[in-house]
Design a protein around this motif. Structure first.
Motif, short mmCIF file in Angstrom:
data_model
loop_
_atom_site.label_atom_id
_atom_site.label_comp_id
_atom_site.label_asym_id
_atom_site.label_seq_id
_atom_site.Cartn_x
_atom_site.Cartn_y
_atom_site.Cartn_z
N GLN A 127 0.89 -49.72 -0.75
CA GLN A 127 0.12 -48.50 -0.55
C GLN A 127 -0.76 -48.71 0.67
O GLN A 127 -1.35 -49.78 0.84
CB GLN A 127 -0.71 -48.18 -1.79
CG GLN A 127 0.19 -47.69 -2.93
CD GLN A 127 -0.60 -47.31 -4.14
OE1 GLN A 127 -1.08 -48.19 -4.85
NE2 GLN A 127 -0.73 -46.02 -4.38
N ASP A 128 -0.84 -47.67 1.51
CA ASP A 128 -1.65 -47.78 2.73
C ASP A 128 -3.13 -47.63 2.40
O ASP A 128 -3.51 -47.52 1.23
CB ASP A 128 -1.18 -46.77 3.78
CG ASP A 128 -1.37 -45.31 3.38
OD1 ASP A 128 -2.15 -45.01 2.45
OD2 ASP A 128 -0.74 -44.45 4.02
N ASP A 129 -3.96 -47.63 3.40
CA ASP A 129 -5.40 -47.57 3.21
C ASP A 129 -5.85 -46.28 2.53
O ASP A 129 -6.93 -46.24 1.93
CB ASP A 129 -6.13 -47.71 4.55
CG ASP A 129 -5.99 -49.10 5.13
OD1 ASP A 129 -5.70 -50.04 4.37
OD2 ASP A 129 -6.17 -49.25 6.36
N ASP A 130 -5.04 -45.24 2.61
CA ASP A 130 -5.36 -43.97 1.96
C ASP A 130 -4.77 -43.87 0.55
O ASP A 130 -4.93 -42.87 -0.13
CB ASP A 130 -4.88 -42.79 2.81
CG ASP A 130 -5.61 -42.70 4.13
OD1 ASP A 130 -6.84 -42.94 4.14
OD2 ASP A 130 -4.97 -42.41 5.15
N GLY A 131 -4.03 -44.90 0.13
CA GLY A 131 -3.46 -44.93 -1.21
C GLY A 131 -2.05 -44.38 -1.31
O GLY A 131 -1.51 -44.26 -2.41
#
Length: 66
Positions: free
Chosen positions: A26-30
């Motif tokens: 999952q990226d930094d934004d979820g």
């Protein structure tokens, strides 16, 4: 194998990362992303299961031609 994540559909449930953590994260934004160097699935047998586990169907897996 080719993995595509529809970023407009992804809701960040994380089921893909739980099912195939060696391929998905999952990226930094979820939101879901494919780990660098794993765009071809990395030989993981769980990639298709991870796509099926996505509650909104944002992940598609196809075979590469050739």
């Amino acid at each position: 194998m080719h993995i595509d994540i529809d970023k407009d559909s992804c809701m960040g449930a994380g089921q893909c990362a739980l099912t195939a953590p060696d391929v998905f994260a999952q990226d930094d934004d979820g939101y879901s992303t494919v780990r660098p160097g794993r765009e071809d699935g990395g030989g993981s047998a769980l990639v298709r299961e991870a796509a099926r586990a996505c509650p909104v169907g944002a992940i598609s897996v196809s075979e590469r031609a050739g």
